[in-house]
Write a protein that holds these residues in place. Structure first.
Motif, PDB file in Angstrom:
ATOM      1  N   VAL A 192       0.868  -1.173   0.000  1.00 28.79           N
ATOM      2  CA  VAL A 192       0.000   0.000   0.000  1.00 28.79           C
ATOM      3  C   VAL A 192       0.906   1.224   0.000  1.00 28.79           C
ATOM      4  CG1 VAL A 192      -1.831   1.258   1.182  1.00 28.79           C
ATOM      5  CG2 VAL A 192      -1.780  -1.245   1.276  1.00 28.79           C
ATOM      6  N   VAL A 193       0.868   1.975  -1.080  1.00 33.21           N
ATOM      7  CA  VAL A 193       1.706   3.167  -1.226  1.00 33.21           C
ATOM      8  C   VAL A 193       0.934   4.363  -0.692  1.00 33.21           C
ATOM      9  CG1 VAL A 193       2.941   4.649  -2.846  1.00 33.21           C
ATOM     10  CG2 VAL A 193       2.861   2.171  -3.223  1.00 33.21           C
ATOM     11  N   GLN A 194       1.426   4.894   0.403  1.00 38.47           N
ATOM     12  CA  GLN A 194       0.816   6.075   1.013  1.00 38.47           C
ATOM     13  C   GLN A 194       1.876   6.787   1.844  1.00 38.47           C
ATOM     14  OE1 GLN A 194      -2.356   4.452   3.350  1.00 38.47           O
ATOM     15  NE2 GLN A 194      -1.021   3.703   4.952  1.00 38.47           N
ATOM     16  N   ARG A 195       1.567   8.006   2.198  1.00 38.85           N
ATOM     17  CA  ARG A 195       2.482   8.781   3.035  1.00 38.85           C
ATOM     18  C   ARG A 195       2.381   8.328   4.491  1.00 38.85           C
ATOM     19  NH1 ARG A 195       1.209  14.973   1.107  1.00 38.85           N
ATOM     20  NH2 ARG A 195       2.059  14.789  -0.995  1.00 38.85           N
ATOM     21  N   GLU A 196       3.512   8.348   5.181  1.00 40.19           N
ATOM     22  CA  GLU A 196       3.507   8.109   6.629  1.00 40.19           C
ATOM     23  C   GLU A 196       2.945   9.329   7.350  1.00 40.19           C
ATOM     24  OE1 GLU A 196       4.461   5.423   8.584  1.00 40.19           O
ATOM     25  OE2 GLU A 196       4.479   4.342   6.677  1.00 40.19           O
ATOM     26  N   ASP A 197       3.315  10.499   6.840  1.00 39.87           N
ATOM     27  CA  ASP A 197       2.868  11.768   7.399  1.00 39.87           C
ATOM     28  C   ASP A 197       2.232  12.551   6.260  1.00 39.87           C
ATOM     29  OD1 ASP A 197       2.572  14.330   8.473  1.00 39.87           O
ATOM     30  OD2 ASP A 197       4.721  14.709   8.635  1.00 39.87           O
ATOM     31  N   GLU A 198       1.018  13.024   6.470  1.00 36.62           N
ATOM     32  CA  GLU A 198       0.301  13.677   5.376  1.00 36.62           C
ATOM     33  C   GLU A 198       0.992  14.928   4.835  1.00 36.62           C
ATOM     34  OE1 GLU A 198      -3.439  15.767   6.441  1.00 36.62           O
ATOM     35  OE2 GLU A 198      -2.992  15.092   8.476  1.00 36.62           O
ATOM     36  N   PHE A 199       1.934  15.494   5.602  1.00 33.96           N
ATOM     37  CA  PHE A 199       2.595  16.729   5.172  1.00 33.96           C
ATOM     38  C   PHE A 199       3.989  16.498   4.592  1.00 33.96           C
ATOM     39  CE2 PHE A 199      -0.351  17.969   8.601  1.00 33.96           C
ATOM     40  CZ  PHE A 199      -1.208  18.751   7.850  1.00 33.96           C
ATOM     41  N   THR A 200       4.424  15.250   4.523  1.00 36.31           N
ATOM     42  CA  THR A 200       5.756  14.932   4.011  1.00 36.31           C
ATOM     43  C   THR A 200       5.617  14.118   2.733  1.00 36.31           C
ATOM     44  OG1 THR A 200       6.583  14.856   6.279  1.00 36.31           O
ATOM     45  CG2 THR A 200       7.980  13.902   4.577  1.00 36.31           C
ATOM     46  N   THR A 201       6.085  14.689   1.631  1.00 35.49           N
ATOM     47  CA  THR A 201       5.949  14.000   0.348  1.00 35.49           C
ATOM     48  C   THR A 201       6.887  12.798   0.270  1.00 35.49           C
ATOM     49  OG1 THR A 201       7.578  15.447  -0.683  1.00 35.49           O
ATOM     50  CG2 THR A 201       5.279  16.103  -0.868  1.00 35.49           C
ATOM     51  N   LEU A 202       6.486  11.845  -0.540  1.00 40.18           N
ATOM     52  CA  LEU A 202       7.311  10.665  -0.756  1.00 40.18           C
ATOM     53  C   LEU A 202       8.508  11.026  -1.636  1.00 40.18           C
ATOM     54  CD1 LEU A 202       4.550   7.985  -1.468  1.00 40.18           C
ATOM     55  CD2 LEU A 202       5.779   8.397   0.668  1.00 40.18           C
ATOM     56  N   THR A 203       9.632  10.377  -1.364  1.00 48.20           N
ATOM     57  CA  THR A 203      10.867  10.607  -2.112  1.00 48.20           C
ATOM     58  C   THR A 203      11.296   9.319  -2.805  1.00 48.20           C
ATOM     59  OG1 THR A 203      12.289   9.988  -0.265  1.00 48.20           O
ATOM     60  CG2 THR A 203      11.604  12.315  -0.391  1.00 48.20           C
ATOM     61  N   GLN A 204      12.359   9.406  -3.567  1.00 46.19           N
ATOM     62  CA  GLN A 204      12.889   8.213  -4.229  1.00 46.19           C
ATOM     63  C   GLN A 204      13.289   7.158  -3.208  1.00 46.19           C
ATOM     64  OE1 GLN A 204      12.866   7.602  -7.607  1.00 46.19           O
ATOM     65  NE2 GLN A 204      13.353   5.539  -6.903  1.00 46.19           N
ATOM     66  N   ALA A 205      13.793   7.573  -2.056  1.00 43.02           N
ATOM     67  CA  ALA A 205      14.141   6.612  -1.000  1.00 43.02           C
ATOM     68  C   ALA A 205      12.889   5.849  -0.539  1.00 43.02           C
ATOM     69  CB  ALA A 205      14.796   7.327   0.175  1.00 43.02           C
ATOM     70  N   ASP A 206      11.761   6.534  -0.450  1.00 49.05           N
ATOM     71  CA  ASP A 206      10.505   5.872  -0.084  1.00 49.05           C
ATOM     72  C   ASP A 206      10.094   4.867  -1.157  1.00 49.05           C
ATOM     73  OD1 ASP A 206      10.046   7.358   2.350  1.00 49.05           O
ATOM     74  OD2 ASP A 206       9.431   9.051   1.096  1.00 49.05           O
ATOM     75  N   PHE A 207      10.210   5.270  -2.421  1.00 49.24           N
ATOM     76  CA  PHE A 207       9.859   4.366  -3.518  1.00 49.24           C
ATOM     77  C   PHE A 207      10.747   3.122  -3.482  1.00 49.24           C
ATOM     78  CE2 PHE A 207       8.943   8.538  -5.938  1.00 49.24           C
ATOM     79  CZ  PHE A 207       7.737   8.686  -5.285  1.00 49.24           C
ATOM     80  N   ASP A 208      12.045   3.331  -3.202  1.00 45.13           N
ATOM     81  CA  ASP A 208      12.971   2.202  -3.107  1.00 45.13           C
ATOM     82  C   ASP A 208      12.613   1.286  -1.942  1.00 45.13           C
ATOM     83  OD1 ASP A 208      14.356   3.126  -5.329  1.00 45.13           O
ATOM     84  OD2 ASP A 208      15.854   4.197  -4.142  1.00 45.13           O
ATOM     85  N   ASN A 209      12.163   1.865  -0.826  1.00 45.14           N
ATOM     86  CA  ASN A 209      11.744   1.055   0.318  1.00 45.14           C
ATOM     87  C   ASN A 209      10.503   0.225  -0.023  1.00 45.14           C
ATOM     88  OD1 ASN A 209      13.799   1.913   2.007  1.00 45.14           O
ATOM     89  ND2 ASN A 209      12.579   3.582   2.868  1.00 45.14           N
ATOM     90  N   PHE A 210       9.551   0.834  -0.727  1.00 46.56           N
ATOM     91  CA  PHE A 210       8.364   0.093  -1.142  1.00 46.56           C
ATOM     92  C   PHE A 210       8.758  -1.091  -2.031  1.00 46.56           C
ATOM     93  CE2 PHE A 210       5.906   4.175  -0.472  1.00 46.56           C
ATOM     94  CZ  PHE A 210       5.137   3.699   0.579  1.00 46.56           C
ATOM     95  N   THR A 211       9.605  -0.845  -3.015  1.00 45.16           N
ATOM     96  CA  THR A 211       9.977  -1.921  -3.938  1.00 45.16           C
ATOM     97  C   THR A 211      10.842  -2.975  -3.248  1.00 45.16           C
ATOM     98  OG1 THR A 211      11.835  -0.611  -4.811  1.00 45.16           O
ATOM     99  CG2 THR A 211       9.743  -0.511  -6.012  1.00 45.16           C
ATOM    100  N   ALA A 212      11.650  -2.570  -2.287  1.00 42.81           N
ATOM    101  CA  ALA A 212      12.472  -3.543  -1.550  1.00 42.81           C
ATOM    102  C   ALA A 212      11.608  -4.496  -0.731  1.00 42.81           C
ATOM    103  CB  ALA A 212      13.462  -2.818  -0.643  1.00 42.81           C
ATOM    104  N   SER A 213      10.442  -4.031  -0.321  1.00 41.07           N
ATOM    105  CA  SER A 213       9.550  -4.886   0.472  1.00 41.07           C
ATOM    106  C   SER A 213       8.754  -5.864  -0.391  1.00 41.07           C
ATOM    107  CB  SER A 213       8.611  -4.028   1.319  1.00 41.07           C
ATOM    108  OG  SER A 213       7.705  -3.332   0.505  1.00 41.07           O
ATOM    109  N   MET A 214       8.881  -5.754  -1.694  1.00 41.38           N
ATOM    110  CA  MET A 214       8.174  -6.653  -2.612  1.00 41.38           C
ATOM    111  C   MET A 214       9.036  -7.884  -2.833  1.00 41.38           C
ATOM    112  SD  MET A 214       6.808  -3.991  -5.452  1.00 41.38           S
ATOM    113  CE  MET A 214       5.991  -2.484  -5.007  1.00 41.38           C
TER     114      MET A 214
END
Length: 145
Positions: free
Chosen positions: A63-85
């Motif tokens: 589930v791709v979503q922000r941890e904090d509604e005021f902090t945008t996702l970054t490439q590091a976040d995208f990499d973390n999502f894909t690493a968990s797959m």
């Protein structure tokens, strides 16, 4: 944020490597609670229940979503999502109502660049029409929406 039958049907009809959009009206009712982040918390529970009931052994759920509604996702976040797959196939729900067009595009491009899109069913939840049109233009020739 209940995962209703229409959403389950959309997912079962979707082939790996494809992206579907599910409008708010098709998704089901939202939780109406005054507690901050209550919608996300209820959504996570619904996704966990969905995962137990509907995933096969070779699928994982992201589930791709922000941890904090005021902090945008970054490439590091995208990499973390894909690493968990870690499974062979992936079911990915993207919470578009919380995300900007750049974040959605960034995540989709990360999937494409890591050659993970072909093993994924991506559902763009609550994608507003304006963002859909902008993404479609930006991703033309790279990813089919």
């Amino acid at each position: 944020m209940a995962i209703n039958d229409e959403l389950k049907r959309s997912l079962s009809d979707l082939d790996y490597g494809n992206i579907a959009t599910v409008a708010m009206i098709d998704r089901g009712p939202y939780a109406e609670v005054d507690e901050p982040n209550s919608v996300s918390k209820q959504g996570n529970k619904d996704f966990a229940d969905f995962s137990k009931e509907n995933l096969t052994d070779d699928e994982d759920l992201i589930v791709v979503q922000r941890e904090d509604e005021f902090t945008t996702l970054t490439q590091a976040d995208f990499d973390n999502f894909t690493a968990s797959m870690t499974a062979e196939h992936h079911i990915i729900f993207v919470e578009c109502i919380e995300l900007g067009t750049t974040e959605i595009r960034g995540f989709l491009m990360t999937l494409l660049s890591k050659k993970m899109l072909s093993n994924s069913k991506v559902i763009l939840l609550d994608l507003p029409q304006l963002e859909y049109m902008m993404l479609k233009d930006q991703l033309a020739g790279q990813i089919e929406l």
